[in-house]
Design a protein around this motif. Sequence first.
Motif, PDB file in Angstrom:
ATOM      1  N   THR B 153      79.060 -14.970 -56.231  1.00  0.00           N
ATOM      2  CA  THR B 153      79.247 -15.733 -54.996  1.00  0.00           C
ATOM      3  C   THR B 153      79.002 -17.216 -55.215  1.00  0.00           C
ATOM      4  O   THR B 153      79.610 -18.050 -54.563  1.00  0.00           O
ATOM      5  CB  THR B 153      78.292 -15.231 -53.909  1.00  0.00           C
ATOM      6  OG1 THR B 153      77.010 -15.057 -54.495  1.00  0.00           O
ATOM      7  CG2 THR B 153      78.765 -13.938 -53.315  1.00  0.00           C
ATOM      8  N   ALA B 154      78.103 -17.545 -56.116  1.00  0.00           N
ATOM      9  CA  ALA B 154      77.716 -18.939 -56.250  1.00  0.00           C
ATOM     10  C   ALA B 154      78.576 -19.692 -57.260  1.00  0.00           C
ATOM     11  O   ALA B 154      78.421 -20.891 -57.414  1.00  0.00           O
ATOM     12  CB  ALA B 154      76.253 -19.035 -56.651  1.00  0.00           C
ATOM     13  N   THR B 156      82.399 -20.399 -58.276  1.00  0.00           N
ATOM     14  CA  THR B 156      83.849 -20.320 -58.171  1.00  0.00           C
ATOM     15  C   THR B 156      84.411 -20.937 -59.434  1.00  0.00           C
ATOM     16  O   THR B 156      83.966 -22.007 -59.819  1.00  0.00           O
ATOM     17  CB  THR B 156      84.347 -21.108 -56.944  1.00  0.00           C
ATOM     18  OG1 THR B 156      83.496 -20.815 -55.853  1.00  0.00           O
ATOM     19  CG2 THR B 156      85.751 -20.763 -56.600  1.00  0.00           C
ATOM     20  N   PRO B 157      85.364 -20.264 -60.104  1.00  0.00           N
ATOM     21  CA  PRO B 157      85.946 -20.875 -61.307  1.00  0.00           C
ATOM     22  C   PRO B 157      86.486 -22.263 -60.968  1.00  0.00           C
ATOM     23  O   PRO B 157      87.034 -22.473 -59.892  1.00  0.00           O
ATOM     24  CB  PRO B 157      87.082 -19.924 -61.677  1.00  0.00           C
ATOM     25  CG  PRO B 157      86.723 -18.631 -61.045  1.00  0.00           C
ATOM     26  CD  PRO B 157      85.938 -18.951 -59.814  1.00  0.00           C
ATOM     27  N   ASN B 158      86.317 -23.178 -61.873  1.00  0.00           N
ATOM     28  CA  ASN B 158      86.732 -24.555 -61.621  1.00  0.00           C
ATOM     29  C   ASN B 158      87.699 -24.998 -62.708  1.00  0.00           C
ATOM     30  O   ASN B 158      87.291 -25.133 -63.834  1.00  0.00           O
ATOM     31  CB  ASN B 158      85.489 -25.450 -61.614  1.00  0.00           C
ATOM     32  CG  ASN B 158      85.789 -26.823 -61.092  1.00  0.00           C
ATOM     33  OD1 ASN B 158      86.883 -27.089 -60.624  1.00  0.00           O
ATOM     34  ND2 ASN B 158      84.816 -27.703 -61.195  1.00  0.00           N
ATOM     35  N   PRO B 159      88.945 -25.223 -62.462  1.00  0.00           N
ATOM     36  CA  PRO B 159      89.643 -25.078 -61.180  1.00  0.00           C
ATOM     37  C   PRO B 159      89.914 -23.614 -60.827  1.00  0.00           C
ATOM     38  O   PRO B 159      90.004 -22.785 -61.707  1.00  0.00           O
ATOM     39  CB  PRO B 159      90.960 -25.792 -61.437  1.00  0.00           C
ATOM     40  CG  PRO B 159      91.220 -25.580 -62.886  1.00  0.00           C
ATOM     41  CD  PRO B 159      89.866 -25.630 -63.532  1.00  0.00           C
ATOM     42  N   SER B 160      90.063 -23.334 -59.557  1.00  0.00           N
ATOM     43  CA  SER B 160      90.376 -21.992 -59.077  1.00  0.00           C
ATOM     44  C   SER B 160      91.857 -21.928 -58.772  1.00  0.00           C
ATOM     45  O   SER B 160      92.307 -22.470 -57.777  1.00  0.00           O
ATOM     46  CB  SER B 160      89.584 -21.718 -57.808  1.00  0.00           C
ATOM     47  OG  SER B 160      88.698 -20.676 -58.011  1.00  0.00           O
ATOM     48  N   GLN B 170      99.672 -23.135 -53.030  1.00  0.00           N
ATOM     49  CA  GLN B 170      98.361 -23.759 -53.186  1.00  0.00           C
ATOM     50  C   GLN B 170      98.497 -25.282 -53.162  1.00  0.00           C
ATOM     51  O   GLN B 170      97.651 -25.980 -52.609  1.00  0.00           O
ATOM     52  CB  GLN B 170      97.715 -23.302 -54.497  1.00  0.00           C
ATOM     53  CG  GLN B 170      96.248 -23.673 -54.566  1.00  0.00           C
ATOM     54  CD  GLN B 170      95.553 -23.052 -55.754  1.00  0.00           C
ATOM     55  OE1 GLN B 170      96.181 -22.501 -56.640  1.00  0.00           O
ATOM     56  NE2 GLN B 170      94.236 -23.160 -55.776  1.00  0.00           N
ATOM     57  N   VAL B 174      96.926 -28.381 -50.297  1.00  0.00           N
ATOM     58  CA  VAL B 174      96.156 -29.585 -50.572  1.00  0.00           C
ATOM     59  C   VAL B 174      96.436 -30.656 -49.519  1.00  0.00           C
ATOM     60  O   VAL B 174      95.597 -31.495 -49.231  1.00  0.00           O
ATOM     61  CB  VAL B 174      96.485 -30.104 -51.992  1.00  0.00           C
ATOM     62  CG1 VAL B 174      95.809 -31.427 -52.266  1.00  0.00           C
ATOM     63  CG2 VAL B 174      96.081 -29.088 -53.028  1.00  0.00           C
ATOM     64  N   ASN B 243      88.092 -29.446 -60.333  1.00  0.00           N
ATOM     65  CA  ASN B 243      87.960 -30.058 -59.007  1.00  0.00           C
ATOM     66  C   ASN B 243      89.316 -30.363 -58.386  1.00  0.00           C
ATOM     67  O   ASN B 243      89.435 -31.171 -57.484  1.00  0.00           O
ATOM     68  CB  ASN B 243      87.132 -31.345 -59.063  1.00  0.00           C
ATOM     69  CG  ASN B 243      85.740 -31.060 -59.562  1.00  0.00           C
ATOM     70  OD1 ASN B 243      85.174 -30.015 -59.260  1.00  0.00           O
ATOM     71  ND2 ASN B 243      85.195 -31.970 -60.345  1.00  0.00           N
ATOM     72  N   TRP B 244      90.349 -29.683 -58.887  1.00  0.00           N
ATOM     73  CA  TRP B 244      91.711 -29.840 -58.395  1.00  0.00           C
ATOM     74  C   TRP B 244      92.201 -31.278 -58.495  1.00  0.00           C
ATOM     75  O   TRP B 244      92.995 -31.748 -57.692  1.00  0.00           O
ATOM     76  CB  TRP B 244      91.844 -29.310 -56.963  1.00  0.00           C
ATOM     77  CG  TRP B 244      93.169 -28.679 -56.753  1.00  0.00           C
ATOM     78  CD1 TRP B 244      94.167 -29.132 -55.945  1.00  0.00           C
ATOM     79  CD2 TRP B 244      93.681 -27.501 -57.375  1.00  0.00           C
ATOM     80  NE1 TRP B 244      95.262 -28.316 -56.051  1.00  0.00           N
ATOM     81  CE2 TRP B 244      94.987 -27.308 -56.918  1.00  0.00           C
ATOM     82  CE3 TRP B 244      93.169 -26.592 -58.318  1.00  0.00           C
ATOM     83  CZ2 TRP B 244      95.789 -26.244 -57.337  1.00  0.00           C
ATOM     84  CZ3 TRP B 244      93.965 -25.536 -58.727  1.00  0.00           C
ATOM     85  CH2 TRP B 244      95.239 -25.381 -58.232  1.00  0.00           C
ATOM     86  N   LEU B 255      85.265 -32.689 -66.390  1.00  0.00           N
ATOM     87  CA  LEU B 255      84.701 -32.162 -65.152  1.00  0.00           C
ATOM     88  C   LEU B 255      84.272 -33.282 -64.213  1.00  0.00           C
ATOM     89  O   LEU B 255      84.175 -33.103 -63.005  1.00  0.00           O
ATOM     90  CB  LEU B 255      83.501 -31.284 -65.499  1.00  0.00           C
ATOM     91  CG  LEU B 255      83.237 -30.109 -64.588  1.00  0.00           C
ATOM     92  CD1 LEU B 255      84.348 -29.092 -64.715  1.00  0.00           C
ATOM     93  CD2 LEU B 255      81.897 -29.479 -64.902  1.00  0.00           C
ATOM     94  N   HIS B 256      84.003 -34.445 -64.774  1.00  0.00           N
ATOM     95  CA  HIS B 256      83.467 -35.535 -63.959  1.00  0.00           C
ATOM     96  C   HIS B 256      84.465 -36.654 -63.776  1.00  0.00           C
ATOM     97  O   HIS B 256      84.089 -37.789 -63.517  1.00  0.00           O
ATOM     98  CB  HIS B 256      82.169 -36.056 -64.578  1.00  0.00           C
ATOM     99  CG  HIS B 256      81.097 -35.014 -64.579  1.00  0.00           C
ATOM    100  ND1 HIS B 256      80.474 -34.609 -63.437  1.00  0.00           N
ATOM    101  CD2 HIS B 256      80.591 -34.254 -65.577  1.00  0.00           C
ATOM    102  CE1 HIS B 256      79.593 -33.657 -63.728  1.00  0.00           C
ATOM    103  NE2 HIS B 256      79.661 -33.419 -65.025  1.00  0.00           N
TER     104      HIS B 256
END
Lengths: 188, 359
Positions: B153-154, B156-160, B170, B174, B243-244, B255-256
């Motif tokens: 639950t905590a 979520t694959p990034n990106p999903s 999808q 956006v 982060n899409w 990631l950043h």
Amino acid sequence: MADETQETTNPSNEEPAKTLVRSPLRGELSRRSFFSTLAFGWATFAAASAGLLGAAGRFMFPNVLFEPPQEFKAGFPSEFAMGVDERFKATYGCWIVREPTGFFCLSTVCTHLGCTPNWLTADEKFKCPCHGSGFIMTGINIEGPAPRPLERYRIVLAEDGQILVDKNTKYQQEKGQWELDGSYLEYA
Amino acid sequence: MGELLKNAIDWAFQPTLYFAGTVGALFAVLFWRKLFSKTVVITVFFAVGTVFMLWAPSDPDFKKIITKPDNIPIVILIASVVFFTWLALRQAVDNDRAIAKGEPTLEAGLGKKKVFTWPDLVYVEFICLILFTAFLIVWSLKVQAPIEEPAATARTPNPSKAPWYFLGLQEMLVYFDPWIAGVVLPGFIIVGLMAIPYLDTNPKGNGYYTFNERPFAFSFFTAGFLLFWVSFVILGTFLRGPNWSFFGPFEYWDLHKLEPLVNVDLSTYFWNMLGQPKPLDPLVREAPGIVALLGFFLVLPPLLGKTVLKGMVKSMGVVRFNVFMHLMLWFALLPIKMILRWTINLKYIVGIPEWFFNV
């Protein structure tokens, strides 16, 4: 009338038209019993459907729920550092945020389509990996498609001085509920 | 040299340029269709593509994204879609030439020659089936199934990412509220496709490829399918990262990666321009957006019908024309909103989260 014309045009048929109203043979459905049979059939079907619906309805209320309680104590306010606390994300689905003026509790459900955003410490924002919605630390939506801020849960001090979070009560900013008591715990 | 090319490609794949580029490329191909339907064009395309695919995977970031088990079919999809688009265009151009000369079309000639279902058709299908089964077995042995970590639950694959065939949806999500992009627009796609036989009663082009007899139908369908479905699948597969955010094909999935994407509602722009605070009543606050949308949906169809598209109203009738125009306007809302998001960071034209009404 139609029968008579048929009789005249088809003389080879020796059976007269009165056979149409003959009384039913043994085991045959009569006109009167037809409706009672039909009613019985439908009643049985309705009862079976009602039973099935009832069973399906009962299924929605399980005897045991394997989920954490909606109300929990998060510890003493002094134990929290400034910023976003992620300890309760996996278990209770919320972030407890401490600001210089106090505490609030944010839901981890993105207001766009319900994914779980990530807290990016370096960028100081919540960012959703599904469609790129972004929220600042207060929960206000700033990026992407999320139409409204993250929801807040009720946060108060329990009698023993611990922080008490109640997920049964939600506060939505767009409805002006962040002004209400319980949405924010003042603590200096 | 290599780095320069990679940077140029990354630059060209930023959203505005990618979208403008695909639109421009499609309409260039349709406009110069006689040139583009030549065999040499497709040969050169595949030759350049092969050279590119031999060179590009030397870049680790490119190799990683192109060889992901999920993404291999999309690489095949690009090649096959390009080929079949070219083939359709070529047959259309050949037929147009034949029609101009008064000769029968390619398909008209085929119609007279008949073959048996068994064995002619079933044999071919059976051979295809065997070959494809063999191909799939080899594929499943060579490429591991793209299974991810256990669900939590905590985390979520990034990106999903959605399955590849849903990446177009999808991408739409956006730019819009989930109700619009998830329910209304897909509903209009289905209703619109179902409405085609009732809206378009022109018998030309039935059973044979042609461009000149149906320039609008051909361009519109190709644009809808290629630009708003296939191109979005490609965009979602290769260009959307953690982060899409947008990433070029040679860019490292950081990631950043920080993108200043602070979105602003139309009402914010409007009331800021007037130098006034936002009114409290949501209807007054969102009045500019509501007026814009009403104008778009209610004023535009009769206006166009009275002026530019007079001939269309005459040939289709008022009812058909209006249904068609409304479907078209809903369709047009998507690129309009995308471009507004990319250029002026517009979030919602009408944003009333109090009532869960956002367009």
